[in-house]
Design an enzyme around this catalytic site. Structure first.
Site, mmCIF file in Angstrom:
data_model
loop_
_atom_site.group_PDB
_atom_site.id
_atom_site.type_symbol
_atom_site.label_atom_id
_atom_site.label_comp_id
_atom_site.label_asym_id
_atom_site.label_seq_id
_atom_site.Cartn_x
_atom_site.Cartn_y
_atom_site.Cartn_z
ATOM 1 N N LYS A 35 47.804 65.961 -73.787
ATOM 2 C CA LYS A 35 46.493 65.311 -73.772
ATOM 3 C C LYS A 35 45.384 66.350 -73.508
ATOM 4 O O LYS A 35 44.341 66.354 -74.163
ATOM 5 C CB LYS A 35 46.487 64.274 -72.651
ATOM 6 C CG LYS A 35 45.768 63.012 -72.968
ATOM 7 C CD LYS A 35 46.073 62.028 -71.868
ATOM 8 C CE LYS A 35 45.420 60.718 -72.102
ATOM 9 N NZ LYS A 35 45.618 59.822 -70.974
ATOM 10 N N PHE A 152 32.505 49.366 -64.205
ATOM 11 C CA PHE A 152 32.299 48.082 -64.892
ATOM 12 C C PHE A 152 32.126 48.335 -66.393
ATOM 13 O O PHE A 152 31.284 47.725 -67.046
ATOM 14 C CB PHE A 152 31.069 47.367 -64.320
ATOM 15 C CG PHE A 152 31.175 47.074 -62.839
ATOM 16 C CD1 PHE A 152 31.928 45.998 -62.386
ATOM 17 C CD2 PHE A 152 30.555 47.886 -61.906
ATOM 18 C CE1 PHE A 152 32.040 45.722 -61.021
ATOM 19 C CE2 PHE A 152 30.655 47.632 -60.541
ATOM 20 C CZ PHE A 152 31.406 46.547 -60.092
ATOM 21 N N GLU A 155 35.054 48.400 -72.921
ATOM 22 C CA GLU A 155 35.497 49.229 -74.027
ATOM 23 C C GLU A 155 34.579 48.980 -75.218
ATOM 24 O O GLU A 155 34.174 47.858 -75.463
ATOM 25 C CB GLU A 155 36.944 48.901 -74.403
ATOM 26 C CG GLU A 155 37.898 49.331 -73.324
ATOM 27 C CD GLU A 155 39.350 49.092 -73.693
ATOM 28 O OE1 GLU A 155 39.654 48.934 -74.884
ATOM 29 O OE2 GLU A 155 40.165 49.060 -72.774
ATOM 30 N N HIS A 254 31.289 32.842 -75.246
ATOM 31 C CA HIS A 254 31.768 32.688 -76.623
ATOM 32 C C HIS A 254 33.204 32.191 -76.595
ATOM 33 O O HIS A 254 34.086 32.866 -76.068
ATOM 34 C CB HIS A 254 31.697 34.016 -77.386
ATOM 35 C CG HIS A 254 30.310 34.562 -77.475
ATOM 36 N ND1 HIS A 254 29.342 33.962 -78.235
ATOM 37 C CD2 HIS A 254 29.718 35.602 -76.867
ATOM 38 C CE1 HIS A 254 28.211 34.620 -78.100
ATOM 39 N NE2 HIS A 254 28.412 35.628 -77.261
ATOM 40 N N GLY A 256 36.855 31.442 -77.984
ATOM 41 C CA GLY A 256 37.709 32.220 -78.873
ATOM 42 C C GLY A 256 39.173 32.000 -78.566
ATOM 43 O O GLY A 256 39.542 30.985 -77.958
ATOM 44 N N GLY A 260 41.708 39.106 -73.596
ATOM 45 C CA GLY A 260 42.815 40.064 -73.522
ATOM 46 C C GLY A 260 42.285 41.359 -72.948
ATOM 47 O O GLY A 260 41.288 41.359 -72.222
ATOM 48 N N CYS A 263 41.881 44.881 -68.690
ATOM 49 C CA CYS A 263 41.319 44.557 -67.369
ATOM 50 C C CYS A 263 41.483 43.102 -66.951
ATOM 51 O O CYS A 263 42.091 42.820 -65.918
ATOM 52 C CB CYS A 263 39.845 44.927 -67.335
ATOM 53 S SG CYS A 263 39.614 46.701 -67.324
ATOM 54 N N LYS A 266 45.105 41.823 -66.192
ATOM 55 C CA LYS A 266 45.698 42.561 -65.077
ATOM 56 C C LYS A 266 44.952 42.269 -63.770
ATOM 57 O O LYS A 266 45.571 42.039 -62.728
ATOM 58 C CB LYS A 266 45.607 44.063 -65.412
ATOM 59 C CG LYS A 266 45.978 45.023 -64.324
ATOM 60 C CD LYS A 266 46.079 46.437 -64.872
ATOM 61 C CE LYS A 266 44.756 47.125 -65.073
ATOM 62 N NZ LYS A 266 44.037 47.500 -63.866
HETATM 63 C C1 UDX Z 1 36.004 44.116 -69.095
HETATM 64 C C2 UDX Z 1 34.726 43.986 -68.265
HETATM 65 O O1 UDX Z 1 33.675 43.466 -69.087
HETATM 66 C C3 UDX Z 1 34.339 45.321 -67.676
HETATM 67 O O2 UDX Z 1 33.204 45.166 -66.830
HETATM 68 C C4 UDX Z 1 35.507 45.835 -66.855
HETATM 69 O O3 UDX Z 1 35.222 47.073 -66.278
HETATM 70 C C5 UDX Z 1 36.743 45.931 -67.723
HETATM 71 O O4 UDX Z 1 37.032 44.667 -68.299
HETATM 72 P P1 UDX Z 1 36.677 44.949 -71.536
HETATM 73 O O5 UDX Z 1 38.092 44.621 -71.159
HETATM 74 O O6 UDX Z 1 36.388 46.219 -72.226
HETATM 75 O O7 UDX Z 1 35.746 44.935 -70.225
HETATM 76 O O8 UDX Z 1 36.211 43.777 -72.494
HETATM 77 P P2 UDX Z 1 35.138 42.608 -72.531
HETATM 78 O O9 UDX Z 1 34.081 42.961 -73.504
HETATM 79 O O10 UDX Z 1 34.697 42.205 -71.197
HETATM 80 O O11 UDX Z 1 36.042 41.451 -73.189
HETATM 81 C C6 UDX Z 1 37.236 41.021 -72.570
HETATM 82 C C7 UDX Z 1 37.909 39.941 -73.357
HETATM 83 O O12 UDX Z 1 37.191 38.728 -73.276
HETATM 84 C C8 UDX Z 1 38.059 40.209 -74.857
HETATM 85 O O13 UDX Z 1 39.336 39.772 -75.267
HETATM 86 C C9 UDX Z 1 36.976 39.375 -75.484
HETATM 87 O O14 UDX Z 1 37.261 39.007 -76.809
HETATM 88 C C10 UDX Z 1 36.956 38.190 -74.560
HETATM 89 N N1 UDX Z 1 35.668 37.483 -74.534
HETATM 90 C C11 UDX Z 1 34.557 38.089 -74.036
HETATM 91 C C12 UDX Z 1 35.597 36.179 -75.021
HETATM 92 O O15 UDX Z 1 36.589 35.618 -75.491
HETATM 93 N N2 UDX Z 1 34.393 35.532 -74.953
HETATM 94 C C13 UDX Z 1 33.280 36.101 -74.443
HETATM 95 O O16 UDX Z 1 32.238 35.420 -74.416
HETATM 96 C C14 UDX Z 1 33.356 37.430 -73.966
#
Ligand code: UDX
Length: 435
Positions: A35, A152, A155, A254, A256, A260, A263, A266
């Site tokens: 890496k 926070f 991705e 939203h 859906g 997943g 974060c 887990k």
């Molecule tokens: C999340 C937190 O937002 C972030 O602050 C933390 O540090 C890590 O976990 P991330 O896992 O990158 O970030 O994704 P995020 O954009 O939060 O979405 C998480 C999941 O929720 C995705 O599967 C997304 O599709 C779903 N989601 C999100 C919904 O189904 N509806 C929504 O309105 C928002």
């Protein structure tokens, strides 16, 4: 300031690079030599928009270094960040802290002069105390302050989230450590970013509480979506109708296929364990975990129902596999359960994802990974939109219609409008929208 960042995973690499871009001298350390070699050759092991250029710029300007050898960087560091993984421990749902503790021991042997040791990894309440105890045990004379500073980052939007955060949380009661942390985040003062200084345990809990709350919000709207389907309502309008209330807020509403990623699944599980260990009820989080995990499976059933209750021998084309757009991350992606259940029901799966197929190919078998959305839907009996990548939002619908065996679309992200799709001749269903 001089920063040593232990762990070049998602959080470590983004945080280290952004600190370097703030003007600090940052060394990112990882035990994985391949890496580090790759990073030293300008190859970024993760998919994150803008990261490659930002790494290249800071390497070029001599502020960002990558090494497998922690000795010098930790010795010289004002702050050492622990950004190693905290996976779910097999069997019991607790966060596995062995990497965090190993890092603490390593740091203890190498620090020189006053050093702030910062846990950036998401860690259960009380981990900072244990890190401190390990350092004191290993090196009783070490002059360190152990601070919690949760991330926070989303991705796909991580650089922006790091540089323009809603807040920074710093958990410590040590004034000298607060000064170091304020200096590290000084560029954010220009934007008047709130910096919340609190006790370490509170800071550790803030991270879990934030993620759990967002997971609750998503799961709430997902259940409301199911209800909308039953009573003839539209979940997008419900979201707007409630989200405009400032007390609720419009984000993360939203509907859906379920959340997943690395974060939410887990961290909700870990928080539930933390609460159980502490003898405190967290029934809302517990049911969110259960509802979300059921939901991913239910999405496959939705496709089966749409196909008249039987997909035996039918070809299903999945558009999108990653847990959300702009990432190649497949961890806990709803697509995994959807593919598995559809295959169990006898369906043949074709799939396309702009970034996630390599990862997906390690987690799914008997899936035909395709070259693009149109290739995926060729001769399929139905197309299922699983991840809302921008490129799926403006598909050439005439082409889609001629390529599919029959014009059937299941849209699990509500990126098209029902009446428009039927006017274009599609049999179409989505999530929580009766009209
Ligand atoms: C999340 C937190 O937002 C972030 O602050 C933390 O540090 C890590 O976990 P991330 O896992 O990158 O970030 O994704 P995020 O954009 O939060 O979405 C998480 C999941 O929720 C995705 O599967 C997304 O599709 C779903 N989601 C999100 C919904 O189904 N509806 C929504 O309105 C928002």
């Amino acid at each position: 300031m001089r920063v040593a960042m232990i762990g070049t995973g998602y959080v470590g690499l983004v945080s280290g690079t952004c600190f370097a871009d703030f003007g600090h001298i940052v060394t990112c350390i990882d035990k994985d030599a391949s890496k580090i070699d790759a990073l030293n050759n300008g190859q970024i092991p993760i998919y994150e928009p803008g990261l490659q250029d930002l790494v290249a710029k800071n390497v070029e300007e001599n502020r960002l270094f990558f090494t497998t050898d922690p000795a010098q960087a930790i010795k010289e560091a004002d702050a050492v960040f622990i950004a190693v993984g905290t996976p779910t421990r097999r069997g019991d749902g607790h966060a596995d802290l062995s990497y965090v503790y190993a890092a603490a021991e390593e740091i203890a042997g190498l620090v020189d002069g006053f050093t702030v040791v910062v846990t950036k990894s998401t860690v259960p309440v009380g981990t900072g105390d244990e890190v401190e105890a390990i350092i004191q045990r290993t090196r009783p004379d070490a002059d360190v302050a152990v601070v919690s500073n949760p991330e926070f980052l989303r991705e796909g939007a991580a650089i922006n989230d790091f540089k323009r955060p809603d807040r920074v949380v710093v958990g410590t009661e040590n004034d000298q450590a607060v000064e170091v942390m304020q200096e590290l985040y000084r560029p954010l003062y220009l934007n008047e970013t709130p910096i919340i200084v609190t006790k370490r345990r509170t800071s550790e809990l803030i991270k879990y509480a934030a993620n759990a709350f967002l997971a609750v919000k998503i799961t709430f709207i997902n259940e409301i979506a199911d209800l909308c389907e039953k009573v003839g309502a539209n979940v997008q309008e419900v979201s707007r109708g409630i989200g405009l209330d400032n007390r609720i807020g419009s984000k993360f509403l939203h509907a859906g296929p379920g959340y997943g990623g690395s974060c939410f699944p887990k961290d909700t599980l870990a928080l539930s364990k933390i609460a159980a260990d502490a003898g405190s009820d967290l029934k809302i989080v517990d049911s969110v975990i259960e509802v979300n995990s059921d939901r991913k499976k239910k999405m496959a059933q939705k496709v089966i129902d749409f196909m008249g209750g039987d997909v035996q021998g039918k070809t299903v084309a999945l558009l999108g596999l990653a847990f959300k757009p702009n990432t190649d991350d497949m961890r806990e992606a709803p697509s995994i359960d959807i593919v598995q259940k559809l295959q169990e029901a006898g369906a043949l799966i074709r799939a396309y994802d702009p970034a996630g197929m390599e990862e997906a190919s390690r987690m799914m078998s008997d899936v035909l990974f395709c070259d693009g959305p149109y290739h995926a839907i060729e001769n399929a009996d139905v197309a299922v939109i699983v991840t809302e990548w921008d490129q799926f939002r403006a598909l050439d619908l005439d082409r889609v219609k001629t390529l599919l065996k029959a014009p059937k679309i299941v849209d699990l992200r509500n990126i098209y409008k029902a009446d428009y799709m039927s006017s274009r001749g599609f049999e179409y269903t989505s999530v929580g929208r009766s009209y």
